[in-house]
Motif scaffolding. Structure first.
Motif, PDB file in Angstrom:
ATOM      1  N   ASP A 143       0.703  -1.041  -0.121  1.00 13.06           N
ATOM      2  CA  ASP A 143       0.099   0.116   0.029  1.00 13.06           C
ATOM      3  C   ASP A 143       0.826   1.316   0.012  1.00 13.06           C
ATOM      4  OD1 ASP A 143      -2.339  -1.579  -0.092  1.00 13.06           O
ATOM      5  OD2 ASP A 143      -2.577  -1.781   2.152  1.00 13.06           O
ATOM      6  N   GLU A 144       0.409   2.317  -0.397  1.00  3.34           N
ATOM      7  CA  GLU A 144       0.913   3.580  -0.729  1.00  3.34           C
ATOM      8  C   GLU A 144       2.037   4.112   0.123  1.00  3.34           C
ATOM      9  OE1 GLU A 144       0.986   4.797  -3.353  1.00  3.34           O
ATOM     10  OE2 GLU A 144      -1.012   3.915  -4.523  1.00  3.34           O
ATOM     11  N   GLU A 145       3.470   3.733  -0.084  1.00  2.00           N
ATOM     12  CA  GLU A 145       4.483   4.383   0.471  1.00  2.00           C
ATOM     13  C   GLU A 145       5.533   4.406  -0.789  1.00  2.00           C
ATOM     14  OE1 GLU A 145       6.333   2.702   3.933  1.00  2.00           O
ATOM     15  OE2 GLU A 145       4.362   1.577   4.310  1.00  2.00           O
ATOM     16  N   ASP A 146       6.543   5.654  -0.589  1.00  2.00           N
ATOM     17  CA  ASP A 146       7.517   5.891  -1.590  1.00  2.00           C
ATOM     18  C   ASP A 146       8.566   5.259  -1.292  1.00  2.00           C
ATOM     19  OD1 ASP A 146       8.924   7.013  -3.436  1.00  2.00           O
ATOM     20  OD2 ASP A 146       8.880   8.970  -2.648  1.00  2.00           O
ATOM     21  N   ARG A 194       0.816   0.777  -9.849  1.00  2.00           N
ATOM     22  CA  ARG A 194       0.998  -0.018  -8.531  1.00  2.00           C
ATOM     23  C   ARG A 194      -0.523  -0.536  -8.296  1.00  2.00           C
ATOM     24  NH1 ARG A 194       3.899   3.082  -3.734  1.00  2.00           N
ATOM     25  NH2 ARG A 194       3.711   0.985  -2.983  1.00  2.00           N
ATOM     26  N   ASP A 195      -1.574  -0.059  -8.514  1.00  2.00           N
ATOM     27  CA  ASP A 195      -2.874  -0.715  -8.248  1.00  2.00           C
ATOM     28  C   ASP A 195      -2.877  -1.828  -9.172  1.00  2.00           C
ATOM     29  OD1 ASP A 195      -4.060   1.274  -6.760  1.00  2.00           O
ATOM     30  OD2 ASP A 195      -4.864   2.505  -8.456  1.00  2.00           O
TER      31      ASP A 195
END
Length: 250
Positions: free
Chosen positions: A192-195, A206-207
């Protein structure tokens, strides 16, 4: 799951320094397909208190013992621990293999999500030194960009070196085993969203990578733990994958 029934159990080991919060999309998708999903936070999160992979695997064995003795006291459905699968991302994949090698009769299905064996940065010894002899179906999801370092990054080494990455695991797995490689995506694109751009190159969708990871894990565990053999066809059908993939099986 919330509907009263018996369900297989899947334990998911997070990556090195990782948080279980990063895997909520994957775990919720798995649960929606009729699995009780357990995500133990093995340490941290962060690198400061990280144990060795061997120490983490020992903690993982304690988690599995707790699951067998106590999980059904904490959930509204029945966890069938005779149908137990384990998965892990990155070094968590190595930890999943370490646990499985100590419990080859208890683990019924094993997954490595772009798994990484011992590398030059770790103090661990390799868990895979030759062909594995356990009788357990395995699935490996590889990230094509995993062996590529970020030249301007903090460490300047790959997140998943080729010599310790997905082919290293798949080549030594016994049959049956499946390998799906997301050719255009990176080592951290499924979380899930992290850079992670300072550490690992990433892909364009990424999805899509999360969908590929969650969907193929659900298909594999359904095929093995729920005896839904038709689900295994998902692992071999490149035409329905949400991102470009290459598929190998044995």
């Amino acid at each position: 799951p919330t509907w009263s029934a018996r369900y297989p159990v899947v334990v998911f080991q997070h990556g090195f320094g990782g948080s279980i919060k990063a895997y909520e999309t994957i775990s919720e998708h798995l649960a929606s397909h009729g699995f009780i999903v357990v995500l133990p936070q093995m340490y941290g999160p962060g690198f400061q208190d990280a144990p060795t992979a061997e120490e983490e695997a020992a903690r993982g064995l304690n988690v599995l013992s707790w699951i067998e003795d106590n999980l059904n006291d904490h959930i509204p459905v029945y966890a069938d621990t005779s149908l137990l699968g384990i998965a892990g991302h990155s070094r968590g994949g190595q930890v999943a293999y370490r646990i499985t090698l100590q419990l080859p009769k208890q683990i019924k299905a094993l997954v490595g999500v772009d798994p990484v064996d011992a590398t030059e940065m770790s103090n661990d010894s390799s868990i895979i030194t030759g062909p594995l002899t356990f009788d357990i179906p395995t699935y490996i999801l590889g990230a094509g960009l995993g062996p590529i370092p970020v030249e301007a990054g903090m460490f300047k080494i790959p997140c998943a070196p080729a010599e310790a990455g997905y082919n290293h695991f798949f080549d030594n797995n016994p049959s049956p085993s499946w390998l799906v490689v997301a050719t255009t995506h990176g080592h951290a694109d499924m979380i899930d969203e992290e850079d992670f751009s300072d550490f690992c190159p990433g892909g364009p969708d990424r999805d899509g990578m999360r969908s590929l990871t969650a969907g193929t894990l659900a298909a594999f565990f359904s095929g093995i733990l729920q005896n839904n053999r038709n689900a295994l066809q998902v692992l071999e059908n490149v035409n329905i994958a949400p991102v470009p993939v290459e598929v190998t099986d044995k």
